[in-house]
Motif scaffolding. Structure first.
Motif, PDB file in Angstrom:
ATOM      1  N   THR A 114       0.836  -1.207   0.000  1.00 36.95           N
ATOM      2  CA  THR A 114       0.000   0.000   0.000  1.00 36.95           C
ATOM      3  C   THR A 114       0.869   1.255   0.000  1.00 36.95           C
ATOM      4  OG1 THR A 114      -1.804  -1.138   1.124  1.00 36.95           O
ATOM      5  CG2 THR A 114      -1.789   1.257   1.268  1.00 36.95           C
ATOM      6  N   GLN A 148      -7.410   0.657   0.121  1.00 34.05           N
ATOM      7  CA  GLN A 148      -7.595  -0.619   0.817  1.00 34.05           C
ATOM      8  C   GLN A 148      -8.592  -0.443   1.962  1.00 34.05           C
ATOM      9  OE1 GLN A 148      -4.020  -2.225   2.528  1.00 34.05           O
ATOM     10  NE2 GLN A 148      -5.101  -3.917   3.499  1.00 34.05           N
ATOM     11  N   ASP A 163      -6.283  -1.744  -4.734  1.00 30.26           N
ATOM     12  CA  ASP A 163      -5.690  -2.212  -3.484  1.00 30.26           C
ATOM     13  C   ASP A 163      -6.646  -3.158  -2.747  1.00 30.26           C
ATOM     14  OD1 ASP A 163      -4.175  -2.595  -1.256  1.00 30.26           O
ATOM     15  OD2 ASP A 163      -3.751  -0.471  -0.892  1.00 30.26           O
ATOM     16  N   GLU A 164      -6.462  -4.439  -2.962  1.00 27.34           N
ATOM     17  CA  GLU A 164      -7.252  -5.484  -2.282  1.00 27.34           C
ATOM     18  C   GLU A 164      -8.756  -5.286  -2.432  1.00 27.34           C
ATOM     19  OE1 GLU A 164      -5.975  -6.775   1.544  1.00 27.34           O
ATOM     20  OE2 GLU A 164      -3.877  -6.312   1.154  1.00 27.34           O
TER      21      GLU A 164
END
Ligand SMILES: Nc1ncnc2c1ncn2[C@@H]1O[C@H](COP(=O)(O)OP(=O)(O)O)[C@@H](O)[C@H]1O
Ligand SMILES: [Mg+2]
Lengths: 346, 242
Positions: free
Chosen positions: B44, B86, B162-163
């Motif tokens: 991240t 995220q 991000d995820e």
């Protein structure tokens, strides 16, 4: 004008309600007393200021506790050039509003450039308002603590002179109504525009807003510019309605606080909330003052009793109750109950 | 020719902790690259460096040959990079459509056009039946979808994910993978994604980089990565136990 489209947000019931309220407001001078008209005028004036303040906090998430500053410097400028040069407010409103906006931009620049957020930004607005109040105290040419007075002749209060803003109280009442309506329509236009979307995004999550390409500094500045500009227009109105300006009663912190109460009660972030809030609080405060005077005059309570703070106490109580039980304000709840507003997508 | 996104020897420390340490990575135009590694590996942080959230201590990042390190996040967006968070960051008091419209206003001529584009993105991410709900009422998987819809609405050339598939059911993961695949084919969008869901990594990316303790420890095709003993040791191996 797109702003008038706020009718589109209202259901049939909502439109009927609005029409009824408009009918009452427009006909008010024909069947009520001059006292009620003066209360209604101040109510509309505070509705305009509430709208201006709400634009910053409710739309863009910027807490101002110095709104009296924008009103005050504009009022002082217009009043001064009128009393010294005889310049009519239709002209002086431009430099006056400009001055209010420049003040807003200065505070905004300092706050946003140096990332002074939240409560600290609010403190900055208070600091500037206080700074100007103390400065005006010492400015002899605009009256200092003695105050600045506008010339009024007996005949002034009879006619209708919109150029010089001299005239019958009814003129001020209708002018306040038109300004309140324009402010409402203007704020709606802004809220539904790109600006409004960007402001709300910044209010809700500044980092996400910035990641989506929003220049946060610039759009916060726009919020302050519009808000202080509206407050500046209200300031010119105030100067010519009151005809007397004192640093304490114009720039005092109570004035700035007063501006915030209507929107808090009515609903921060909504369009009708600040208007509703003004219509609840102002008559309540005035009614209370009247009641106390009546009780004193009729000897029910001791006339020498000092009850100056009572109005603020009651307002404080109302605000506390709202914050506790209807934290989003009365309007969102009320319009839901009465079915006044259309929800999107219906 | 230089790659579309070039990350060269980038480092970032937080109070002595090297979150990203001398990382280099290239992403070709139209490519789909995955960034994997255990929690705290610095993935991240690397996204934040690309997105302009904070400056790098050293190194260079270029997009289509132009230096982008040092730009503000909004300027990064203007340059054609959009990212999801995220820890999702919806605009809670705005509706799903309004959330995505904010993204679509980037580059749109007017509100009508932006709302129309936003509607398409909302449908693409399967949020159509929640379009007028305030974002604060969404479930976490829906908030992840909203992140994607909003980022896509800015019409980026490079999308940083991000995820976004964390917490989705396997069928939902497959749906989202299909969305990215077809977008990549139809619009040529370049995608760099951080993902723990190996099923998604395997079917989406043709190139995978592995971060561990801030360092890039391996890189190659998905097939290569899953055979790399060092990767198995620090990341993929432990996955079995979870
Ligand atoms: N803004 C920050 N301030 C301080 N430390 C941070 C910050 N962001 C990340 N870190 C630290 O850097 C390391 C890498 O974090 P992160 O990049 O979030 O890892 P990953 O995304 O791979 O799980 C962690 O130890 C984390 O605590
Ligand atoms: Mg992470």
């Amino acid at each position: 004008m797109m702003g008038v489209n706020f009718l589109a947000d209202l259901t049939i019931k909502g439109k009927a309600g609005l029409l009824l309220i408009l009918a009452i407001l427009i006909s008010l001078p024909f069947w009520s007393s001059s006292y009620i008209i003066s209360v209604a005028t101040i109510t509309l004036y505070l509705a305009i200021l509430g709208q201006s303040w709400n634009l910053m906090l409710g739309f863009a998430g910027l807490l101002s506790l110095g709104h009296a500053l924008f009103v005050g410097i504009s009022a002082y400028l217009a009043a001064y050039v009128f009393s010294v040069l005889g310049l009519p407010p239709v002209i002086s409103v431009f430099p006056a509003v400009l001055l209010a906006i420049l003040m807003g931009m200065l505070i905004g620049y300092l706050g946003f450039r140096f990332s002074i957020g939240g409560v600290y930004f609010a403190l900055l607005t208070i600091a500037f308002a206080e700074l100007v109040r103390i400065s005006v105290d010492h400015m002899g040419f605009i009256g200092g603590t003695e105050g600045l007075f506008l010339p009024v002749s007996e005949g002034d209060r009879k006619g209708v002179d919109l150029i010089n803003l001299r005239g019958h109280p009814f003129m001020f009442y209708y002018l306040a109504m038109v300004l309140a309506f324009l402010t409402l329509a203007g704020c709606r236009t802004l809220l539904k525009s790109k600006l409004g979307y960007y402001w709300q995004a910044i209010r809700d999550d500044q980092d996400a807003a910035q990641a989506l390409g929003i220049n946060v500094f610039r759009y916060k500045m726009y919020a302050v510019i519009y808000s202080s500009g509206i407050a500046g227009v209200a300031g010119v109105f105030y100067a010519f309605y009151q005809n007397s300006l004192f640093p304490e009663s114009v720039f005092g912190i109570e004035r700035s606080i007063e501006v915030t109460l209507g929107p808090i009660v009515g609903g921060v972030g909504s369009l009708f909330g600040p208007v509703l809030g003004a219509f609840i609080l102002t008559p309540l405060g005035e009614g209370l003052t009247e009641l106390i005077d009546f009780l004193k005059n009729s000897g029910i309570i001791d006339p020498k009793l000092k009850l100056n703070g009572l109005k603020l106490l009651i307002w404080g109580l109302v605000v506390s109750l709202i914050v506790l039980f209807k934290p989003r304000g009365i309007w969102p709840w009320l319009s839901d109950k009465l079915g006044f507003c259309r929800t999107e997508g219906d | 020719m230089a790659a579309f996104l070039e990350i060269e020897n980038v480092s970032k420390s937080f109070r002595g902790l090297k979150a990203v340490s001398n990382v280099s990575l290239n992403v070709e135009e139209g490519g789909m690259v995955a960034l994997i590694g255990p929690n705290g590996a610095g993935k991240t942080t690397l996204f934040n460096l690309i997105a302009g959230v904070f400056p790098a201590d050293e190194g260079r990042i270029t997009l289509a040959g132009n230096d982008i390190l040092g730009l503000r996040p909004d300027q990064i967006c203007d340059a054609g990079i959009s990212r999801t968070f995220q820890l999702v960051k919806p605009f809670p008091d705005m509706t799903v459509l309004e959330n995505v419209t904010v993204g679509a206003l980037h580059g749109a001529q007017n509100i009508q056009e932006a709302r129309k584009a936003a509607r398409n993105n909302v449908e693409l991410l399967d949020l159509a039946n929640k379009i007028h709900l305030p974002a604060h009422s969404l479930t976490l998987p829906d908030r992840k979808r909203l992140e994607v819809a909003r980022a896509l609405a800015t019409r980026p050339k490079l999308l940083l994910l991000d995820e976004v598939m964390a917490g989705l059911r396997p069928t939902e993961t497959d749906e989202m993978v299909a969305v990215f695949k077809s977008l990549n084919q139809e619009t040529g969008i370049t995608i760099l994604l951080i993902e723990h869901v190996m099923r998604a990594v395997m079917s989406l990316s043709h190139h995978v980089a592995v971060l561990h303790h801030g360092k890039k420890i391996s890189e190659g095709t998905p097939g290569h990565i899953t055979q790399d003993p060092e990767v198995l040791d620090c990341y993929l191996g432990e996955e079995e136990d979870v």
